[in-house]
Every structure is written in structure tokens, then in C-alpha cells.
Design an enzyme around this catalytic site. Structure first.
Site, PDB file in Angstrom:
ATOM      1  N   ARG A   1      49.137  74.925  42.915  1.00 13.79           N
ATOM      2  CA  ARG A   1      49.374  75.962  43.913  1.00 13.79           C
ATOM      3  C   ARG A   1      50.887  76.115  44.128  1.00 13.79           C
ATOM      4  NH1 ARG A   1      45.024  77.467  42.959  1.00 13.79           N
ATOM      5  NH2 ARG A   1      43.224  77.644  44.354  1.00 13.79           N
TER       6      ARG A   1
ATOM      7  N   HIS B   1      49.249  83.133  37.208  1.00 11.22           N
ATOM      8  CA  HIS B   1      48.092  82.380  37.750  1.00 11.22           C
ATOM      9  C   HIS B   1      46.876  82.565  36.832  1.00 11.22           C
ATOM     10  CE1 HIS B   1      46.131  80.694  41.630  1.00 11.22           C
ATOM     11  NE2 HIS B   1      45.410  80.355  40.570  1.00 11.22           N
TER      12      HIS B   1
HETATM   13  P1  NDP Z   1      39.770  67.733  42.290  1.00  8.01           P
HETATM   14  O1  NDP Z   1      39.447  67.844  43.719  1.00  8.01           O
HETATM   15  O2  NDP Z   1      38.681  67.439  41.312  1.00  8.01           O
HETATM   16  O3  NDP Z   1      40.897  66.613  42.078  1.00  8.01           O
HETATM   17  C1  NDP Z   1      41.958  66.439  42.953  1.00  8.01           C
HETATM   18  C2  NDP Z   1      42.759  65.207  42.561  1.00  8.01           C
HETATM   19  O4  NDP Z   1      43.931  65.141  43.393  1.00  8.01           O
HETATM   20  C3  NDP Z   1      41.984  63.900  42.786  1.00  8.01           C
HETATM   21  O5  NDP Z   1      42.274  62.988  41.755  1.00  8.01           O
HETATM   22  C4  NDP Z   1      42.552  63.395  44.113  1.00  8.01           C
HETATM   23  O6  NDP Z   1      42.521  61.982  44.276  1.00  8.01           O
HETATM   24  C5  NDP Z   1      43.997  63.860  43.995  1.00  8.01           C
HETATM   25  N1  NDP Z   1      44.630  63.956  45.322  1.00  8.01           N
HETATM   26  C6  NDP Z   1      44.261  64.711  46.364  1.00  8.01           C
HETATM   27  N2  NDP Z   1      45.069  64.514  47.424  1.00  8.01           N
HETATM   28  C7  NDP Z   1      45.971  63.572  47.023  1.00  8.01           C
HETATM   29  C8  NDP Z   1      47.055  62.933  47.653  1.00  8.01           C
HETATM   30  N3  NDP Z   1      47.382  63.188  48.921  1.00  8.01           N
HETATM   31  N4  NDP Z   1      47.747  62.018  46.937  1.00  8.01           N
HETATM   32  C9  NDP Z   1      47.407  61.730  45.672  1.00  8.01           C
HETATM   33  N5  NDP Z   1      46.389  62.305  45.006  1.00  8.01           N
HETATM   34  C10 NDP Z   1      45.674  63.219  45.678  1.00  8.01           C
HETATM   35  O7  NDP Z   1      40.498  69.092  41.885  1.00  8.01           O
HETATM   36  P2  NDP Z   1      40.547  69.828  40.466  1.00  8.01           P
HETATM   37  O8  NDP Z   1      41.050  68.880  39.463  1.00  8.01           O
HETATM   38  O9  NDP Z   1      39.293  70.530  40.170  1.00  8.01           O
HETATM   39  O10 NDP Z   1      41.629  70.976  40.778  1.00  8.01           O
HETATM   40  C11 NDP Z   1      42.929  70.658  41.237  1.00  8.01           C
HETATM   41  C12 NDP Z   1      43.624  71.924  41.742  1.00  8.01           C
HETATM   42  O11 NDP Z   1      43.983  72.756  40.643  1.00  8.01           O
HETATM   43  C13 NDP Z   1      42.782  72.839  42.615  1.00  8.01           C
HETATM   44  O12 NDP Z   1      42.716  72.362  43.954  1.00  8.01           O
HETATM   45  C14 NDP Z   1      43.517  74.158  42.520  1.00  8.01           C
HETATM   46  O13 NDP Z   1      44.506  74.259  43.526  1.00  8.01           O
HETATM   47  C15 NDP Z   1      44.207  74.074  41.153  1.00  8.01           C
HETATM   48  N6  NDP Z   1      43.662  75.037  40.198  1.00  8.01           N
HETATM   49  C16 NDP Z   1      44.504  75.969  39.647  1.00  8.01           C
HETATM   50  C17 NDP Z   1      44.033  76.874  38.732  1.00  8.01           C
HETATM   51  C18 NDP Z   1      44.932  77.854  38.098  1.00  8.01           C
HETATM   52  O14 NDP Z   1      44.470  78.751  37.371  1.00  8.01           O
HETATM   53  N7  NDP Z   1      46.243  77.742  38.251  1.00  8.01           N
HETATM   54  C19 NDP Z   1      42.612  76.901  38.326  1.00  8.01           C
HETATM   55  C20 NDP Z   1      41.831  75.874  38.960  1.00  8.01           C
HETATM   56  C21 NDP Z   1      42.336  74.992  39.863  1.00  8.01           C
HETATM   57  P3  NDP Z   1      41.137  61.177  44.333  1.00  8.01           P
HETATM   58  O15 NDP Z   1      40.587  61.247  42.926  1.00  8.01           O
HETATM   59  O16 NDP Z   1      41.531  59.826  44.727  1.00  8.01           O
HETATM   60  O17 NDP Z   1      40.268  61.905  45.333  1.00  8.01           O
HETATM   61  C1  OXD Z   2      41.130  77.982  41.325  1.00  4.44           C
HETATM   62  C2  OXD Z   2      42.135  78.939  40.845  1.00  4.44           C
HETATM   63  O1  OXD Z   2      41.389  77.283  42.299  1.00  4.44           O
HETATM   64  O2  OXD Z   2      41.790  79.785  39.992  1.00  4.44           O
HETATM   65  O3  OXD Z   2      40.050  77.919  40.715  1.00  4.44           O
HETATM   66  O4  OXD Z   2      43.299  78.855  41.238  1.00  4.44           O
END
Ligand code: NDP
Ligand code: OXD
Length: 306
Positions: free
Chosen positions: A221, A269
Site C-alpha cells: 500500500r 497498482h
Molecule cells: P496476509 O494477511 O496473508 O499476510 C500479512 C503478513 O504481514 C503476515 O505474515 C503478518 O504476520 C505480517 N504482518 C502484519 N502486521 C505486521 C506487523 N505489524 N509486523 C510484522 N509483520 C506483520 O496478507 P497477504 O499476503 O494476502 O497480502 C498482503 C498485502 O498485500 C495486502 O494487505 C494488500 O495491502 C497488498 N496487496 C497488494 C496488491 C497489489 O496489487 N498491489 C494485491 C494484493 C494485495 P503474521 O503471519 O505473523 O500474522
Molecule cells: C488487494 C489489491 O488488496 O488489489 O487485493 O490491492
């Protein structure tokens, strides 16, 4: 069952067609102000008015992985917020990040510039061990990306909130592990969810901890990155460049310095797009499971923020 669809910037008709095919006996419509109460909703960045009116919703199915836009709103009491769980996004993210890392590591931009000038010139092969990649966030997308990078033998570090074990990846966790994770990384890939804990996490202090010649890939993000700090670190030469897919303001305003910055590559994006058919199949499966009283994956913890 009444299913309502309320997604900003999304063509509704193909989604309605897919949802109606999956639930031939349900009512499936685009939400309009004053519409009857629905049981479940398929949403992306809906207006507050929608949630204020639809107080009987049992579940909100977000057609993306990130739920930051949704969690900013006042939600109906007891509603389940459900994110997309991969649905074809992790392979796209792995392609995008591996492409960006390899483009940087193999100096393809430099070769492209040389070719434009008609130059046939070689660069000294770089030492792979000198390009450790750090992946912030080891969830559905981050873990897939970390595994994909290992295929190319880059040293890979990963950082998550709770401890994780991924074969071949050096894992770090929590605040205590953050410093060591950053200083072990030269290329930094951000795949964290946007939460109060992670907003502005890519700043002069954290990016300044990367190894000299650091490179940032932000695919999560825009609000994770303090944009002025990135520009300052590029200017100082501590960072070599960045690939950015997400921005604080989207679309990126025409006057924004990232458009023309020689060390910044941007995309609109698009690193991992929502794939409609996969998403409808996943959401339909989860609606059926909920109706049958079964547990489903991808339910968001609103307190944690992801
Ligand atoms: P998940 O919820 O599956 O994974 C999130 C990860 O971040 C977990 O490993 C979690 O730790 C870790 N995390 C969360 N908070 C913290 C913190 N404070 N400190 C350290 N680690 C932390 O999310 P996804 O992998 O599915 O997606 C990640 C992000 O990617 C989405 O939220 C979205 O914003 C972005 N995205 C962007 C897209 C794009 O096209 N640009 C498309 C899709 C997603 P733990 O495992 O310990 O819970
Ligand atoms: C998502 C994105 O969060 O597309 O899936 O950014």
C-alpha cells in the site's frame, strides 16, 4: 438469500452474471440506496452509506486481499469481513517481484539504455550473495514471493509479526527481529497489510538500515511509504532505486516526482490483480460453507487489522 454487490471502480455485470450462475435461487443485485436488506455483500471500497443502510449483513466479501479501506468504515454489528485468499494473486505477485528483483540485479535498465545508444557493452556479473532480499510480510503473498525468490538462489530473509519457518528462508519476527531483518537485506519487498502498526513503516530510519545500494519494491500500500524519505535516500545515494506499484494517492497525480524519476519504476497498482472467475468461485464456496455452519479461511481480525 439476498446477495448485494457494491464495488467501486468495478464493472458489475460480469460479477452479477457469475454470482447468479453460482446461486441460481438467490437474489443478486447491485446495491442502490434504499435497497432491501441483504444477507451477504461482495464489496470493494464501499461508501459508508451502504454499510449504514445494510445493518443485517452477515458477511462482507472483499474482492481483494487488503481490507484497509473497509476497516476504516463503521461496520454493521457482528458482520464477518472476509478477504480474498490468494485466488490467483500470489503467482502474479511472485512474477512481479521476481521480475523487479532480476531486472535490478541483472542491470537490464542499463543494457536497455546502452542498446538505445547503439552500444554493445558488457557489465561485470554481480555477486548474487551481495543481493540479499528481505520480504516484509510472510502471509499468503509474502510467503509465495519468498519461495519464488529462492528458486533464483538469492539469499532471502522474511519478517512477520509472529515467528514463521519457511524452508531456505531466514525468518525474523516482531519488533525485536526488525532491525536484524533490515540490516540483513539489500533489496526490500513490502507485502505487509496496511494497519496502524505498519503505516509509514518505510521511512528514512528503516530504509536507512538497508545495506548500501539498497533497492525498494513496494507492492502493498502507498501509505506504507514516506515518499519524501525515499526521494531523500535516493538523492543521498544510499538507495539505488525503487519499483513502486502503489502510491499514497492513486492514480498518481500528474505532477508527482515519481513519474519521471530516473531511479524509480512505477506501475499502476497492477502487481496482483483480482481475477474474477477465481474470486467468484472462492466467494461462492465460502458462502456455501457459512450457510452450512462450517468455518472458512480468510476471516479478518478487525482488532489486528488484517
Ligand atoms: P496476509 O494477511 O496473508 O499476510 C500479512 C503478513 O504481514 C503476515 O505474515 C503478518 O504476520 C505480517 N504482518 C502484519 N502486521 C505486521 C506487523 N505489524 N509486523 C510484522 N509483520 C506483520 O496478507 P497477504 O499476503 O494476502 O497480502 C498482503 C498485502 O498485500 C495486502 O494487505 C494488500 O495491502 C497488498 N496487496 C497488494 C496488491 C497489489 O496489487 N498491489 C494485491 C494484493 C494485495 P503474521 O503471519 O505473523 O500474522
Ligand atoms: C488487494 C489489491 O488488496 O488489489 O487485493 O490491492
Amino acid at each position: 438469500m439476498n446477495i448485494t454487490f457494491c464495488c467501486t471502480d468495478t464493472k458489475a455485470d460480469p460479477w452479477l452474471k457469475g454470482l447468479r450462475a453460482a446461486f441460481p435461487h438467490a437474489t443478486v443485485n447491485v446495491w442502490q440506496p434504499g435497497a432491501p436488506q441483504a444477507d451477504v455483500a461482495v464489496v470493494w471500497a464501499p461508501p459508508q452509506q451502504f454499510l449504514d443502510e445494510q445493518q443485517a449483513l452477515k458477511a462482507l466479501f472483499n474482492i481483494g486481499a487488503g481490507v484497509d479501506a473497509l476497516l476504516k468504515l463503521r461496520l454493521p454489528p457482528g458482520v464477518k469481513v472476509v478477504r480474498l485468499d490468494d485466488a490467483g494473486m500470489s503467482v502474479q505477485m511472485a512474477e512481479y517481484v521476481c521480475h523487479a528483483v532480476i531486472r535490478h540485479f541483472r542491470e537490464f535498465d542499463g543494457y536497455e539504455a546502452d542498446v538505445k545508444e547503439g552500444k554493445w557493452s558488457y557489465r561485470k556479473p554481480r555477486e548474487r550473495q551481495a543481493f540479499p532480499v528481505g520480504v516484509m510480510g510472510l502471509g499468503v503473498l509474502g510467503e509465495r514471493v519468498a519461495r519464488a525468490l529462492r528458486v533464483f538462489d538469492f539469499p532471502v530473509h522474511g519478517w512477520s509479526r509472529t515467528p514463521k519457518a519457511i524452508e531456505g528462508v531466514f525468518t525474523h519476527s516482531g519488533e525485536a527481529g526488525f532491525e536484524g531483518f533490515l540490516s540483513a537485506s539489500r533489496v526490500l519487498v513490502n507485502l505487509l497489510p496496511l494497519t496502524p502498526d505498519t503505516q509509514d513503516i518505510l521511512n528514512r530510519h528503516t530504509l536507512g538500515r538497508l545495506q548500501p545500494g539498497g533497492y525498494l519494491i513496494n507492492v502493498a500500500r502507498g501509505a506504507h511509504l514516506v515518499e519524501a524519505d525515499l526521494l531523500a535516500l535516493l538523492e543521498r545515494g544510499h538507495l539505488a532505486g525503487a519499483t513502486l506499484d502503489v502510491f499514497r494517492t492513486e492514480p498518481l497525480p500528474p505532477e508527482h516526482p515519481f513519474w519521471a524519476h530516473p531511479q524509480i519504476r512505477i506501475t499502476p497498482h497492477t502487481s496482483a490483480r483480482t481475477l474474477r472467475d477465481e474470486s467468484i468461485a472462492q466467494i461462492a464456496g465460502k458462502i456455501r460453507a457459512l450457510e452450512a455452519g462450517q468455518p472458512i479461511a480468510g476471516v479478518v481480525d478487525a482488532i489486528r487489522g488484517y
